[in-house]
Design a protein around this motif. Structure first.
Motif, PDB file in Angstrom:
ATOM      1  N   ALA A   1     -21.796  -4.480 -13.722  1.00  0.00           N
ATOM      2  CA  ALA A   1     -21.981  -5.862 -14.167  1.00  0.00           C
ATOM      3  C   ALA A   1     -20.736  -6.271 -14.953  1.00  0.00           C
ATOM      4  O   ALA A   1     -20.420  -5.663 -15.969  1.00  0.00           O
TER       5      ALA A   1
ATOM      6  N   ARG B   1     -15.142 -12.290  -7.919  1.00  0.00           N
ATOM      7  CA  ARG B   1     -16.573 -12.560  -7.707  1.00  0.00           C
ATOM      8  C   ARG B   1     -16.994 -12.130  -6.305  1.00  0.00           C
ATOM      9  O   ARG B   1     -18.029 -11.496  -6.119  1.00  0.00           O
TER      10      ARG B   1
ATOM     11  N   VAL C   1     -19.779  -9.212  -5.345  1.00  0.00           N
ATOM     12  CA  VAL C   1     -20.941  -9.466  -4.496  1.00  0.00           C
ATOM     13  C   VAL C   1     -20.959  -8.486  -3.318  1.00  0.00           C
ATOM     14  O   VAL C   1     -21.994  -7.904  -2.993  1.00  0.00           O
TER      15      VAL C   1
ATOM     16  N   LYS D   1     -22.525  -5.823  -7.003  1.00  0.00           N
ATOM     17  CA  LYS D   1     -22.375  -5.925  -8.458  1.00  0.00           C
ATOM     18  C   LYS D   1     -22.534  -7.372  -8.896  1.00  0.00           C
ATOM     19  O   LYS D   1     -22.446  -8.285  -8.088  1.00  0.00           O
ATOM     20  N   THR D   2     -22.763  -7.566 -10.183  1.00  0.00           N
ATOM     21  CA  THR D   2     -22.827  -8.926 -10.711  1.00  0.00           C
ATOM     22  C   THR D   2     -21.492  -9.278 -11.360  1.00  0.00           C
ATOM     23  O   THR D   2     -20.803  -8.413 -11.906  1.00  0.00           O
TER      24      THR D   2
ATOM     25  N   GLU E   1     -20.123 -12.580 -13.720  1.00  0.00           N
ATOM     26  CA  GLU E   1     -20.472 -13.848 -14.361  1.00  0.00           C
ATOM     27  C   GLU E   1     -19.404 -14.281 -15.340  1.00  0.00           C
ATOM     28  O   GLU E   1     -18.735 -13.446 -15.948  1.00  0.00           O
TER      29      GLU E   1
END
Length: 127
Positions: free
Chosen positions: A50, A73, A77, A81-82, A84
């Motif tokens: 993350a 990003r 994906v 995984k994230t 943000e």
């Protein structure tokens, strides 16, 4: 997870690590910082499931940094995984996002891709 403080004002502090899963962009980030930021993002993607990019101290950025964040990003994906953004400032940062076509002309998110740019807690506005 690791925390990376990436200060463009002080190039020597580009890879200071501590607890957490955050990459911090600070001050003005632009093309001159792109290689360094790309390396930090690449490392974060290798080491964490993350990734949070903290923009609280970011005062300005250009299209090169937006491109790096889009690529990171997409990589996250693809790897399950994230990824943000957090603490997205308003003002010149929001104006840059509008100017780059990453937010609606009203500065609001009208889809999930636009919501990404406003941070983890962004709400999508009705069209």
């Amino acid at each position: 997870m690791t925390e990376t403080n990436l200060s463009t004002a002080n190039p020597d502090s580009a890879a200071r690590r501590g607890p957490g899963g955050t990459v911090r962009l600070e001050d003005y980030s632009g093309i001159k910082d792109a290689a360094r930021i790309a390396n930090v993002l690449r490392t974060a993607l290798q080491e964490a499931d993350a990734i949070e990019v903290d923009l609280a101290a970011l005062t300005e950025f250009d299209v090169s940094i937006a491109q790096l964040l889009v690529a990171a990003r997409k990589s996250a994906v693809t790897q399950g995984k994230t990824f943000e953004l957090n603490n997205v400032p308003g003002g010149s940062i929001r104006a840059a996002l509008i100017g780059l076509g990453l937010l609606g002309t009203d500065g609001e998110a009208h889809g999930q891709d636009e919501a990404f740019w406003l941070g983890a807690d962004a709400e999508v506005q009705a069209a």
